[in-house]
Design an enzyme around this catalytic site. Structure first.
Site: not given
Length: 354
Positions: A42, A319, A322
């Protein structure tokens, strides 16, 4: 983002890639590298997970709030590390492989992004569906064998193209957070942290060799950062917050051993070159002097109750785990031309023959 908007966005990238290809073909001195191919999780996913059955998606507000206010599937408010490196290379941002229609994939000749959120080095690492590293390499194989030859007709030119492209791998954190720590009784998870790191690195090396065998020669491989310093892992009290050093020390073995493993590969694989991106130690430098890098908040998530903070540039994290685009810019610029993050040399030196 509406489906029609997503299709328009992907097609516009394809057109941009074709125009860049033609421009560089006419002016070869402008070309820094032929293409950028991205593998990972991610941290660099550009939207592949939008097309998978998983909760690990970033295709809704507030993700992408600073990416033309489009939630493309990037786990950030804006661009990822891979996007920003592509821009520094004068390349279009590599589109997500699953976001490009099959009939158009042969037209994408400036790089593709195969990265997938929640995946890792191991096939057993995942939350819901994701593209394992094996699956990502399978798709890259299809790119090399089926798609690229339709645009690059000479085998010699294709070989030269692949050798002069850059390959970015940002992966491994989930093999700890979604595997080793989460399922201590899982296969190989009974190993001590040092042995587990050795196992992961052997698995990573075998997959890098497969990418090399397809024609890749120039690699940027990220270490695993200090997971214990992410907002989801930070130890908080009413008066303080600090990294979870127990987690960091277990992950540290991997980050310390990766450069040695890459040096071994460079010795084994002729004409290969490897850079390791030392985010483990560089993140410490940022935390020690956050104001020097423009940050006020290094442990807190910018997003609270699905609402983003007003000034994203003041936050290291967007977040729970990340980074913000501001953080990604620092890393991309430092790895591209600096001396403190990417070792033994930066990307500029790598692509210009060290």
């Amino acid at each position: 983002m509406e489906k029609s908007s997503k299709i328009f966005w992907v097609i516009s990238i394809i057109i941009t890639q074709q125009l860049a290809f033609l421009a560089n073909a006419s002016h070869p001195r402008k070309r820094i590298v032929a293409a950028l191919y991205v593998f990972g999780d991610s941290t660099v996913d550009a939207g592949n997970n939008n097309n998978l059955n998983t909760l690990a998606k970033a295709n809704a507000f507030p993700y992408g709030i600073d990416f033309n206010n489009c939630s493309t599937g990037r786990f950030s408010n804006g661009k990822t590390l891979a996007d920003l490196i592509a821009i520094r290379l004068s390349l279009p941002m590599p589109p997500p492989y699953l976001g490009v229609p099959k009939s158009k994939r042969h037209q994408v000749i400036r790089g593709i992004n195969y990265a997938s959120g929640s995946c890792g080095i191991l096939n057993s690492t995942r939350t819901g569906d994701c593209l394992s590293l094996d699956k990502q390499i399978e798709y890259f194989t299809s790119t090399v064998v089926n798609d690229l030859p339709r645009s690059i007709h000479s085998k010699t030119k294709l070989r030269h193209y692949l050798a002069n492209s850059l390959y970015l791998l940002s992966i491994g954190s989930n093999d700890y957070m979604l595997n080793y720590f989460k399922y201590p009784n899982g296969t190989n998870n009974n190993l001590n942290p040092e042995k587990y790191a050795d196992y992961l690195l052997e698995q990573l090396a075998s997959r890098i060799k497969r990418i090399y065998d397809l024609g890749a020669r120039k690699f940027v491989v990220s270490r695993i950062g200090e997971i214990g310093c992410t907002p989801t892992c930070v130890i908080r009290t009413p008066y303080s917050q600090k990294c979870n050093e127990d987690i960091n020390q277990k992950v540290k073995h991997y980050s310390e051993k990766l450069p040695v493993k890459l040096q071994e590969l460079q010795t084994q694989l002729s004409h290969s070159h490897f850079i390791n991106l030392d985010n483990y130690n560089f993140s410490q430098k940022i935390r020690n002097s956050p104001e020097k890098f423009g940050f006020k908040y290094i442990f807190d998530s910018c997003v609270q109750r699905r609402k983003p903070c007003a000034n994203r540039n003041e936050y290291y994290f967007f977040d729970f785990a990340h980074p913000t685009e501001a953080t990604n810019k620092i890393y991309a610029n430092e790895c591209f031309s600096g001396t403190q993050l990417c070792l033994p040399y930066n990307i500029l030196k790598l692509i210009h023959g060290n």
